[in-house]
Design a protein around this motif. Structure first.
Motif, PDB file in Angstrom:
ATOM      1  N   LEU A 104      -1.936   0.239  -5.059  1.00 27.33           N
ATOM      2  CA  LEU A 104      -0.936  -0.769  -5.401  1.00 27.33           C
ATOM      3  C   LEU A 104      -1.135  -1.276  -6.828  1.00 27.33           C
ATOM      4  O   LEU A 104      -0.177  -1.468  -7.575  1.00 27.33           O
ATOM      5  N   THR A 105      -2.398  -1.498  -7.203  1.00 22.43           N
ATOM      6  CA  THR A 105      -2.685  -1.983  -8.550  1.00 22.43           C
ATOM      7  C   THR A 105      -2.223  -0.978  -9.600  1.00 22.43           C
ATOM      8  O   THR A 105      -1.598  -1.341 -10.603  1.00 22.43           O
TER       9      THR A 105
ATOM     10  N   ASP B 209     -10.272  -2.296   7.166  1.00 19.59           N
ATOM     11  CA  ASP B 209     -11.210  -2.327   6.053  1.00 19.59           C
ATOM     12  C   ASP B 209     -11.050  -1.101   5.165  1.00 19.59           C
ATOM     13  O   ASP B 209     -11.427  -1.119   3.993  1.00 19.59           O
ATOM     14  N   LEU B 210     -10.512  -0.023   5.717  1.00 25.09           N
ATOM     15  CA  LEU B 210     -10.304   1.189   4.928  1.00 25.09           C
ATOM     16  C   LEU B 210      -9.094   1.083   4.010  1.00 25.09           C
ATOM     17  O   LEU B 210      -8.819   2.009   3.244  1.00 25.09           O
ATOM     18  N   THR B 211      -8.377  -0.034   4.061  1.00 28.41           N
ATOM     19  CA  THR B 211      -7.179  -0.163   3.232  1.00 28.41           C
ATOM     20  C   THR B 211      -7.507  -0.595   1.810  1.00 28.41           C
ATOM     21  O   THR B 211      -6.594  -0.844   1.024  1.00 28.41           O
ATOM     22  N   LYS B 212      -8.786  -0.679   1.453  1.00 28.10           N
ATOM     23  CA  LYS B 212      -9.119  -1.002   0.067  1.00 28.10           C
ATOM     24  C   LYS B 212      -8.564   0.057  -0.884  1.00 28.10           C
ATOM     25  O   LYS B 212      -8.221  -0.230  -2.021  1.00 28.10           O
TER      26      LYS B 212
ATOM     27  N   GLY C  80       3.027  -8.454   5.138  1.00 27.78           N
ATOM     28  CA  GLY C  80       3.935  -7.762   4.244  1.00 27.78           C
ATOM     29  C   GLY C  80       3.253  -6.636   3.492  1.00 27.78           C
ATOM     30  O   GLY C  80       2.037  -6.664   3.269  1.00 27.78           O
ATOM     31  N   GLN C  81       4.024  -5.660   3.067  1.00 26.98           N
ATOM     32  CA  GLN C  81       3.482  -4.502   2.382  1.00 26.98           C
ATOM     33  C   GLN C  81       2.817  -4.875   1.062  1.00 26.98           C
ATOM     34  O   GLN C  81       1.788  -4.316   0.695  1.00 26.98           O
ATOM     35  N   LEU C  82       3.396  -5.818   0.331  1.00 31.75           N
ATOM     36  CA  LEU C  82       2.889  -6.176  -0.993  1.00 31.75           C
ATOM     37  C   LEU C  82       2.096  -7.477  -0.991  1.00 31.75           C
ATOM     38  O   LEU C  82       1.818  -8.026  -2.052  1.00 31.75           O
ATOM     39  N   ALA C  83       1.709  -7.944   0.199  1.00 26.46           N
ATOM     40  CA  ALA C  83       0.913  -9.173   0.277  1.00 26.46           C
ATOM     41  C   ALA C  83      -0.423  -9.062  -0.463  1.00 26.46           C
ATOM     42  O   ALA C  83      -0.855 -10.034  -1.101  1.00 26.46           O
ATOM     43  N   PRO C  84      -1.123  -7.904  -0.421  1.00 25.58           N
ATOM     44  CA  PRO C  84      -2.388  -7.814  -1.177  1.00 25.58           C
ATOM     45  C   PRO C  84      -2.226  -8.102  -2.663  1.00 25.58           C
ATOM     46  O   PRO C  84      -3.134  -8.661  -3.288  1.00 25.58           O
ATOM     47  N   LEU C  85      -1.087  -7.731  -3.239  1.00 24.32           N
ATOM     48  CA  LEU C  85      -0.869  -8.023  -4.657  1.00 24.32           C
ATOM     49  C   LEU C  85      -0.787  -9.522  -4.902  1.00 24.32           C
ATOM     50  O   LEU C  85      -1.345 -10.040  -5.866  1.00 24.32           O
ATOM     51  N   ALA C  86      -0.073 -10.228  -4.020  1.00 22.88           N
ATOM     52  CA  ALA C  86       0.042 -11.677  -4.162  1.00 22.88           C
ATOM     53  C   ALA C  86      -1.314 -12.346  -4.017  1.00 22.88           C
ATOM     54  O   ALA C  86      -1.659 -13.262  -4.777  1.00 22.88           O
ATOM     55  N   LYS C  87      -2.101 -11.887  -3.053  1.00 23.41           N
ATOM     56  CA  LYS C  87      -3.422 -12.484  -2.847  1.00 23.41           C
ATOM     57  C   LYS C  87      -4.342 -12.222  -4.033  1.00 23.41           C
ATOM     58  O   LYS C  87      -5.134 -13.078  -4.429  1.00 23.41           O
TER      59      LYS C  87
END
Length: 669
Positions: free
Chosen positions: A535-536, A526-529, A91-98
């Motif tokens: 997002l933050t 890995d470049l998606t940091k 999902g697009q916003l999964a990094p926020l949940a993690k």
């Protein structure tokens, strides 16, 4: 003064708790209402008064259990419903949940402190770091194909870590928890790993389903004067429209910002080909830092990998793909049934490339200060091989550069031949006063004059922002790159699992030279940091903007309720209960939010495929400047609608509670 201050603090804390409760499903809160008021009837018209202490507490406990049951049932239903939807794996916003759920219960368990007399340069790993290091070393030692010298080093490192764990176990409760085989799988894992996958990857959809189901339950539980509420919103349509407009503006901005991040994710996904392996020099995390000599890659193209990361046999050996050259020079991969003679006569799809960045002055507009831009240049050893490896085609009328890499015009002036990505052609075209450069156009870069030989069909990939040239000293020598490659990209005969096996083999088992290899999707992932940082910041900005929207709804609803105090009393006389009035005024707030949010998402859709510039970085290198397109998809719209629903609930609950607490006689005076 002190008493007044304490009262203010208590009221503020009470308001914050109330706002927090507004994010929970109202149906669960209403079912749990007897936990606070045992004589309150919710699911029935009347309830017998609880006369004894035991009966009151029994009702409180049962109501609390019922509320928790409804809450769990709502989320379980939502997770199952989202699992049934045809959504992507990530999902697009999964990094926020993690990130928000990255903590574990072990984090609150005390760990041993660093000794005061320990050398400041000595390491003091945490309990998790020690356990993870031990696990990775045990896997490395178990592999039989590791170089003997490396294997001996791994054994020594493993013994050292085990001694360290043994010494610190008696004093570290957290370490004992990590080593407990029964508790560690539950208490030592990040919280997001314990939740259903749908709740982590697609939490906006889960919450939207929860809120929609919650609203449906509320309307089924008891009669709510919806006609009265909707009619009142229409009577006060000017105030309703102004309040909805605030939602529209906020949600539009949030959708556009999320579309920008979504475009960056799409860029990474389109660039990484599952069967490709990207090879850099050891220790390099970015192409800009890699240096591979000509001799370093002698036999890489001929590797045949038969084992995976854990030394388990692969179903089929994975090799570098061999292609046959057609009459026009195009390369077609040979099938698995090709003979040895065909493979020997074919071309191995291994592209040797030199990546670097060149600075270019930007023609200033009147009144602007001189500035420069960075252009990414990729010097290609064989353009046909590179095109086959990266799935690149040229737009009609273009051609690849010749082996010399230069061309002279009728006056004898020499130009470096260049093939541009879509984004680079647009960027350079602005300088020339046109939409984009085309075949035959020229531009100045560095101390050289360049001529466009072709423009690539790059689609949504990072190559769209690059300039491709022949790997000749004229271009690479000024940057100290002549005689060196930065990157080798090979197309393997396997899928993503096969390319990962090849990458592990080259990084850990290949003995001729030290390399760092990655499956191409993993490298670009890995470049998606950078995306996570965006997002933050978007969440922080959206939270600040949401404060205005929430107070706007509160102000509107308080004014609306104040103008209808007598009407609230009449509704109570007609038989509507307190909780029905609560739902009634909450629905008003949600209708305003939904209208404004829907308009905001509609305006945000207009930004779909707008072009923008950004930088991809893994945090350890210069990154890549890229031209991307904003992508507004259903995930972005779902996030926008969830945002507006949350604002509506936060802004509507406190005024609704004020209406709910009114006594009948007080409201009729």
């Amino acid at each position: 003064m002190l008493v007044r201050f304490l009262r203010t603090v208590v009221r503020l804390l009470g308001t914050l708790v109330t706002l927090g409760l507004s994010l929970l499903p109202l149906s669960a809160l209403l079912v749990a209402l007897p936990a606070l008021s045992p004589d309150e009837a919710v699911l029935s018209d009347t309830v017998r008064p609880a006369k004894t202490f035991f009966s009151r507490w029994r009702r409180r406990v049962l109501a609390l259990l019922a509320g928790v049951t409804v809450l769990v049932a709502l989320f379980a239903f939502a997770v199952q419903a989202v699992d049934a939807l045809p959504l992507p794996a990530n999902g697009q916003l999964a990094p926020l949940a993690k990130k928000a759920l990255s903590f574990s219960f072990a984090d609150v368990v005390p760990d041993d402190e660093r000794p005061a007399d320990l050398d400041i340069n000595a390491s003091w790993p945490t309990a998790k770091e020690m356990v993870d290091t031990r696990k990775s070393l045990e896997e490395a030692v178990a592999r039989s194909t590791v170089d003997p010298i490396v294997a001996r080093e791994n054994v020594e490192k493993l013994a050292k870590v085990r001694r360290q764990i043994e010494e610190r176990t008696p004093t570290s409760a957290r370490l004992r928890l990590y080593l407990n085989p029964t508790l560690a799988p539950w208490l030592a894992k990040p919280l997001w790993q314990l939740l259903p996958d749908a709740f982590v990857q697609h939490w906006p959809f889960v919450l939207l389903v929860v809120y929609l189901t919650d609203l449906a339950l509320l309307l089924l539980i008891g009669k709510v004067p919806l006609t009265y509420n909707l009619r009142y919103l229409w009577v006060r349509k000017r105030d309703t429209a102004l309040t909805a407009l605030a939602f529209t503006l906020v949600v539009t901005l949030v959708v556009v910002l999320l579309a920008f991040v979504n475009g960056m994710y799409k860029l990474n996904q389109e660039t990484g080909i599952p069967g490709n392996v990207l090879v850099l020099s050891e220790g390099s995390n970015d192409e800009g830092f890699s240096n591979l000599g000509y001799g370093d890659l002698t036999n890489v193209e001929r590797v045949s990998v038969t084992l995976d990361k854990l030394d388990r046999p692969l179903a089929t050996p994975v090799e570098v793909q061999v292609a046959a050259a057609g009459a026009d020079g195009t390369l077609t991969p040979l099938p698995a049934t090709a003979t040895a003679e065909q493979k020997k006569a074919g071309v191995r799809l291994a592209s040797k490339e030199t990546y670097f960045v060149m600075s270019q002055p930007v023609p200033p507009k009147p009144g602007e200060r001189p500035r420069r831009r960075l252009l990414q240049v990729r010097a290609i050893q064989d353009p046909l091989v590179a095109a086959a490896v990266h799935n690149i085609e040229l737009q009609p009328g273009g051609q690849w550069f010749n082996r010399a890499g230069v061309v002279a015009d009728a006056d004898g002036k020499t130009y470096v031949q260049a093939v541009l990505g879509d984004g680079a052609a647009g960027t350079l075209g602005v300088d020339a006063g046109k939409d984009r450069l085309g075949v035959g156009d020229t531009f100045r870069l560095g101390d050289l004059d360049w001529k466009v030989a072709g423009v690539m069909k790059t689609g949504a990939s990072t190559f769209g922002s690059e300039v491709w040239v022949a790997n000749v000293d004229l271009v690479t020598k000024p940057f100290g790159k002549n005689g060196k490659y930065t990157t080798l990209v090979v197309r393997t005969t396997g899928d993503l699992a096969g390319s990962r096996a090849v990458a592990f083999h080259l990084s850990n088992r290949y003995t001729q030279t030290k390399l760092k290899a990655s499956a191409e999707p993993d490298y670009y992932a890995d470049l998606t940091k950078t995306n996570e940082q965006f997002l933050t910041w978007i969440v922080a900005l959206a939270s600040v903007m949401a404060v205005g929207g929430v107070f706007g709804v509160m102000n509107t609803m308080f004014a609306s309720i104040a103008a209808r105090i007598k009407e609230v009393g009449v509704l109570r006389i007609l038989g509507f209960k307190r909780w029905q009035l609560l739902i009634s005024f909450m629905v008003e707030s949600l209708v305003i939010a939904a209208v404004g949010g829907a308009l905001g998402c509609g305006l945000g859709l207009l930004a779909n495929f707008f072009e923008a510039n950004s930088t991809l970085s893994g945090g350890n290198g210069p990154g890549k400047s890229v031209a991307l397109k904003l992508v507004v998809d259903y995930q972005t719209v779902a996030a926008g609608m969830l945002f507006t629903v949350v604002m509506g609930r936060l802004g509507g609950l406190v005024p609704a509670l004020s209406a709910m607490r009114m006594e009948i006689l007080d409201s009729l005076r």
